[in-house]
Design a protein around this motif. Structure first.
Motif, PDB file in Angstrom:
ATOM      1  N   UNK A 186       0.096  -1.418   0.069  1.00 59.04           N
ATOM      2  CA  UNK A 186      -0.089   0.141  -0.024  1.00 59.04           C
ATOM      3  C   UNK A 186       0.730   1.783   0.048  1.00 59.04           C
ATOM      4  N   UNK A 187       2.061   1.137   0.591  1.00 59.63           N
ATOM      5  CA  UNK A 187       3.031   2.187   1.157  1.00 59.63           C
ATOM      6  C   UNK A 187       3.487   2.707  -0.679  1.00 59.63           C
ATOM      7  N   UNK A 209      12.005  13.479   2.097  1.00 60.01           N
ATOM      8  CA  UNK A 209      10.719  13.309   3.518  1.00 60.01           C
ATOM      9  C   UNK A 209      10.986  11.784   3.690  1.00 60.01           C
ATOM     10  N   UNK A 210      11.128  11.568   4.786  1.00 63.66           N
ATOM     11  CA  UNK A 210      11.755  10.741   6.226  1.00 63.66           C
ATOM     12  C   UNK A 210      10.781  10.790   6.872  1.00 63.66           C
ATOM     13  N   UNK A 211       9.746   9.148   6.976  1.00 62.54           N
ATOM     14  CA  UNK A 211       8.534   8.985   7.598  1.00 62.54           C
ATOM     15  C   UNK A 211       8.310   7.635   7.857  1.00 62.54           C
ATOM     16  N   UNK A 212       8.053   7.185   8.892  1.00 56.58           N
ATOM     17  CA  UNK A 212       7.602   6.335   9.820  1.00 56.58           C
ATOM     18  C   UNK A 212       5.824   6.409   9.764  1.00 56.58           C
ATOM     19  N   UNK A 213       5.346   5.205   9.385  1.00 54.18           N
ATOM     20  CA  UNK A 213       3.968   5.609   8.808  1.00 54.18           C
ATOM     21  C   UNK A 213       2.818   4.263   9.910  1.00 54.18           C
ATOM     22  N   UNK A 214       2.367   3.898  10.253  1.00 53.53           N
ATOM     23  CA  UNK A 214       1.264   3.654  10.931  1.00 53.53           C
ATOM     24  C   UNK A 214       0.595   3.387   9.703  1.00 53.53           C
ATOM     25  N   UNK A 215      -0.007   2.013   9.758  1.00 58.28           N
ATOM     26  CA  UNK A 215      -0.750   0.943   8.195  1.00 58.28           C
ATOM     27  C   UNK A 215      -2.349   0.183   9.281  1.00 58.28           C
ATOM     28  N   UNK A 255     -10.294  -6.476   5.719  1.00 57.85           N
ATOM     29  CA  UNK A 255      -9.765  -6.949   4.249  1.00 57.85           C
ATOM     30  C   UNK A 255      -8.542  -6.097   3.863  1.00 57.85           C
ATOM     31  N   UNK A 256      -8.755  -4.576   4.013  1.00 63.52           N
ATOM     32  CA  UNK A 256      -8.334  -4.080   3.241  1.00 63.52           C
ATOM     33  C   UNK A 256      -7.211  -3.198   4.010  1.00 63.52           C
ATOM     34  N   UNK A 257      -5.762  -2.655   3.302  1.00 66.03           N
ATOM     35  CA  UNK A 257      -4.791  -2.265   4.133  1.00 66.03           C
ATOM     36  C   UNK A 257      -5.357   0.062   4.226  1.00 66.03           C
ATOM     37  N   UNK A 258      -4.762   0.464   4.796  1.00 63.51           N
ATOM     38  CA  UNK A 258      -5.064   1.733   5.470  1.00 63.51           C
ATOM     39  C   UNK A 258      -4.099   2.802   5.976  1.00 63.51           C
ATOM     40  N   UNK A 259      -3.442   3.989   5.301  1.00 59.32           N
ATOM     41  CA  UNK A 259      -2.654   4.219   5.915  1.00 59.32           C
ATOM     42  C   UNK A 259      -2.896   5.486   7.201  1.00 59.32           C
ATOM     43  N   UNK A 260      -2.831   5.796   8.182  1.00 63.33           N
ATOM     44  CA  UNK A 260      -3.037   6.119   9.527  1.00 63.33           C
ATOM     45  C   UNK A 260      -2.742   7.318   9.865  1.00 63.33           C
ATOM     46  N   UNK A 261      -1.049   7.159   9.730  1.00 61.37           N
ATOM     47  CA  UNK A 261      -0.727   8.508   9.719  1.00 61.37           C
ATOM     48  C   UNK A 261       0.920   7.870   9.874  1.00 61.37           C
ATOM     49  N   UNK A 262       1.976   9.434  10.281  1.00 61.59           N
ATOM     50  CA  UNK A 262       3.334   9.207   9.944  1.00 61.59           C
ATOM     51  C   UNK A 262       3.673  10.447  11.342  1.00 61.59           C
ATOM     52  N   UNK A 269      -5.746   8.744  -3.445  1.00 63.39           N
ATOM     53  CA  UNK A 269      -4.553   8.543  -1.741  1.00 63.39           C
ATOM     54  C   UNK A 269      -6.152   8.979  -0.639  1.00 63.39           C
ATOM     55  N   UNK A 270      -6.746   9.334  -1.238  1.00 63.64           N
ATOM     56  CA  UNK A 270      -7.853   9.565  -0.377  1.00 63.64           C
ATOM     57  C   UNK A 270      -9.129   8.427   0.180  1.00 63.64           C
ATOM     58  N   UNK A 271      -9.191   7.181  -0.744  1.00 62.03           N
ATOM     59  CA  UNK A 271      -9.667   6.074  -1.049  1.00 62.03           C
ATOM     60  C   UNK A 271      -8.427   5.538   0.380  1.00 62.03           C
ATOM     61  N   UNK A 272      -7.341   5.657   0.101  1.00 63.94           N
ATOM     62  CA  UNK A 272      -6.461   4.237   1.319  1.00 63.94           C
ATOM     63  C   UNK A 272      -5.674   5.132   2.704  1.00 63.94           C
ATOM     64  N   UNK A 273      -7.138   6.054   2.485  1.00 63.76           N
ATOM     65  CA  UNK A 273      -5.681   6.906   3.816  1.00 63.76           C
ATOM     66  C   UNK A 273      -7.415   6.673   5.132  1.00 63.76           C
ATOM     67  N   UNK A 274      -6.901   6.426   6.059  1.00 68.98           N
ATOM     68  CA  UNK A 274      -7.985   5.550   7.171  1.00 68.98           C
ATOM     69  C   UNK A 274      -9.205   7.237   7.675  1.00 68.98           C
ATOM     70  N   UNK A 275      -9.920   6.873   7.508  1.00 68.43           N
ATOM     71  CA  UNK A 275     -11.224   7.909   7.261  1.00 68.43           C
ATOM     72  C   UNK A 275     -10.947   8.744   8.937  1.00 68.43           C
ATOM     73  N   UNK A 276     -10.516   7.985   9.844  1.00 73.19           N
ATOM     74  CA  UNK A 276     -10.123   9.253  10.911  1.00 73.19           C
ATOM     75  C   UNK A 276      -8.752   9.747  10.542  1.00 73.19           C
ATOM     76  N   UNK A 277      -8.491   9.862  10.181  1.00 74.28           N
ATOM     77  CA  UNK A 277      -7.248  10.944  10.317  1.00 74.28           C
ATOM     78  C   UNK A 277      -6.819  11.432   8.086  1.00 74.28           C
ATOM     79  N   UNK A 278      -7.827  10.921   7.731  1.00 72.70           N
ATOM     80  CA  UNK A 278      -7.574  11.454   6.047  1.00 72.70           C
ATOM     81  C   UNK A 278      -8.493  13.328   6.770  1.00 72.70           C
ATOM     82  N   UNK A 279      -7.370  13.704   5.778  1.00 68.34           N
ATOM     83  CA  UNK A 279      -7.332  15.358   5.125  1.00 68.34           C
ATOM     84  C   UNK A 279      -8.702  15.510   4.003  1.00 68.34           C
ATOM     85  N   UNK A 280      -8.912  16.975   4.058  1.00 65.65           N
ATOM     86  CA  UNK A 280     -10.366  17.192   3.162  1.00 65.65           C
ATOM     87  C   UNK A 280      -9.730  17.444   2.015  1.00 65.65           C
TER      88      UNK A 280
END
Length: 130
Positions: free
Chosen positions: A36-37, A109-115, A120-127, A52-63
């Motif tokens: 996913x990353x 851009x160096x990030x440690x991202x949480x998923x 059954x689907x992976x989502x990006x949460x934050x980093x 990008x919006x579809x794969x971003x977790x709804x609780x942290x997804x930007x507008x």
């Protein structure tokens, strides 16, 4: 940015786009957080805000992401530093993405991202930036 399915995938996997991130952009579920990353990086390269919006977790997804901002961002490469499953449905991916804005100097851009996997689907949460 249009990418032919037979071209090298922008994520740097060494696989053709159609057999790599293109499949995920077309609706297939990523089988891991690192897949996913990689597909999210390719979506930035292609300007696929919808993906990008579809794969971003709804609780942290930007507008909005404003990928059309000027000057344009040119993505230069992705390096995966670490991928670790932290639970049955959680994982982290550490990566470095390089880019330029306009004709400026390259930026890292160096990030440690949480998923998180839900339904059954992976989502990006934050980093966390490094």
């Amino acid at each position: 940015m249009a990418i032919d399915d037979s071209e090298a995938c922008p994520c740097g996997s060494g696989i053709r786009y159609g057999g790599c991130c293109g499949r995920l952009h077309d609706g297939f579920a990523a089988d891991s957080a690192v897949a996913l990353m990689r597909s999210r990086y390719s979506a930035y390269v292609r300007g696929r805000e919808d993906y990008l919006r579809e794969t971003w977790h709804p609780r942290t997804r930007p507008d909005a992401l404003d990928l059309d901002a000027k000057p344009a961002t040119k993505w230069l490469g992705l390096s995966i530093r670490e991928h670790r499953q932290t639970g049955e449905d959680t994982a982290i991916v550490e990566f470095v993405a390089r880019y330029k804005v306009g004709g400026g100097t390259a930026v890292r851009l160096h990030e440690v991202s949480r998923f998180l996997r839900e339904g059954g689907r992976w989502f990006y949460v934050d980093g966390e930036m490094r």
